[in-house]
Design a protein around this motif. Sequence first.
Motif, PDB file in Angstrom:
ATOM      1  N   ASP A   1      -8.242   2.676   1.043  1.00  0.00           N
ATOM      2  CA  ASP A   1      -6.847   2.966   1.355  1.00  0.00           C
ATOM      3  C   ASP A   1      -6.281   3.944   0.326  1.00  0.00           C
ATOM      4  O   ASP A   1      -6.116   3.589  -0.838  1.00  0.00           O
ATOM      5  CB  ASP A   1      -6.041   1.655   1.365  1.00  0.00           C
ATOM      6  CG  ASP A   1      -4.758   1.787   2.173  1.00  0.00           C
ATOM      7  OD1 ASP A   1      -4.502   2.870   2.733  1.00  0.00           O
ATOM      8  OD2 ASP A   1      -4.007   0.787   2.241  1.00  0.00           O
TER       9      ASP A   1
ATOM     10  N   SER B   1      -2.352   1.534   6.541  1.00  0.00           N
ATOM     11  CA  SER B   1      -2.815   0.328   5.834  1.00  0.00           C
ATOM     12  C   SER B   1      -2.899  -0.850   6.790  1.00  0.00           C
ATOM     13  O   SER B   1      -3.812  -1.678   6.693  1.00  0.00           O
ATOM     14  CB  SER B   1      -1.872  -0.014   4.671  1.00  0.00           C
ATOM     15  OG  SER B   1      -1.857   1.030   3.734  1.00  0.00           O
TER      16      SER B   1
ATOM     17  N   GLN C   1      -5.170   0.392  -2.134  1.00  0.00           N
ATOM     18  CA  GLN C   1      -4.420   1.496  -2.738  1.00  0.00           C
ATOM     19  C   GLN C   1      -4.124   1.191  -4.208  1.00  0.00           C
ATOM     20  O   GLN C   1      -4.286   2.037  -5.070  1.00  0.00           O
ATOM     21  CB  GLN C   1      -3.125   1.693  -1.943  1.00  0.00           C
ATOM     22  CG  GLN C   1      -2.385   2.947  -2.316  1.00  0.00           C
ATOM     23  CD  GLN C   1      -1.289   3.259  -1.302  1.00  0.00           C
ATOM     24  OE1 GLN C   1      -1.456   3.041  -0.108  1.00  0.00           O
ATOM     25  NE2 GLN C   1      -0.195   3.772  -1.775  1.00  0.00           N
TER      26      GLN C   1
HETATM   27 MG   LIG Z   1      -0.558   2.490   3.263  1.00  0.00          MG
END
Ligand SMILES: [Mg+2]
Length: 229
Positions: free
Chosen positions: A142, A43, A72
Amino acid sequence: MTGLMVSLAGKSFAGQAVLGHISFTLDAGERACLLGPSGIGKSTLLNLVAGFDTDYQGTITPPHGRLAMVFQSPRLLPWRTLAQNIALIPGAPDLAAARTLLAEAGLAEAADQYPEKVSLGMQRRAALCRALAVDPALILLDEPLVSLDPATAEQMRQLLRRTLDVTGATALMTTHDRREALALADRILEIGGSPATLVRDRPSPLSRAERLDPDKVETAYKALFKHPD
Ligand SMILES: [Mg+2]
Ligand SMILES: Nc1ncnc2c1ncn2[C@@H]1O[C@H](COP(=O)(O)OP(=O)(O)OP(=O)(O)O)[C@@H](O)[C@H]1O
């Protein structure tokens, strides 16, 4: 044509080096997966590529055109409906076009719902629609399939492939799941170590058509990751 150039020399948080040398270039339209275990810095690297964090050593050159990121966690505005979440971003289409995008993602019925009223899988799909609404040249994703049940993950996987096919965008995704990387990517970039560096950069052994077949993904997984280190 180049879709993304990354030549990272290092990234630290408060003096602690998290990322070391990571260099790769993606062709326009190429789909790459950044593969590595939890906490390795995936990330972090995506945030650098997105330009959210400019505190690093090295050079990152995104393509001309827009860049979109799918986080995410879906990060939809809770006080806006799914369609409003898409229509309200700068440069995005109007509500009618937002509804069309949602319908293509199987969310026609949910377009006027608020995020908390729909499942995580539906929020993820809406977040993907929001990213696509700006017609990005580069899309960053992500962990697009993490914490989805197998059926919902398959739905999202198909949507993702279909939309990348249609838009032709360059894509950089992250995952800790090797099978996922094989199911989605043209190119697999493995990062590891501390600070994390690029330990392997290889083209997928599977063509885009081949990777639709779970048996082929499984066979490639066994061949490629027989001796995981
Ligand atoms: Mg991550
Ligand atoms: N803003 C921050 N400040 C300090 N440390 C950070 C910050 N963001 C990330 N880190 C640290 O950097 C390392 C990499 O984190 P990162 O979230 O990039 O990993 P990841 O590969 O995305 O993990 P996951 O698979 O769990 O999402 C971790 O040790 C994390 O604690």
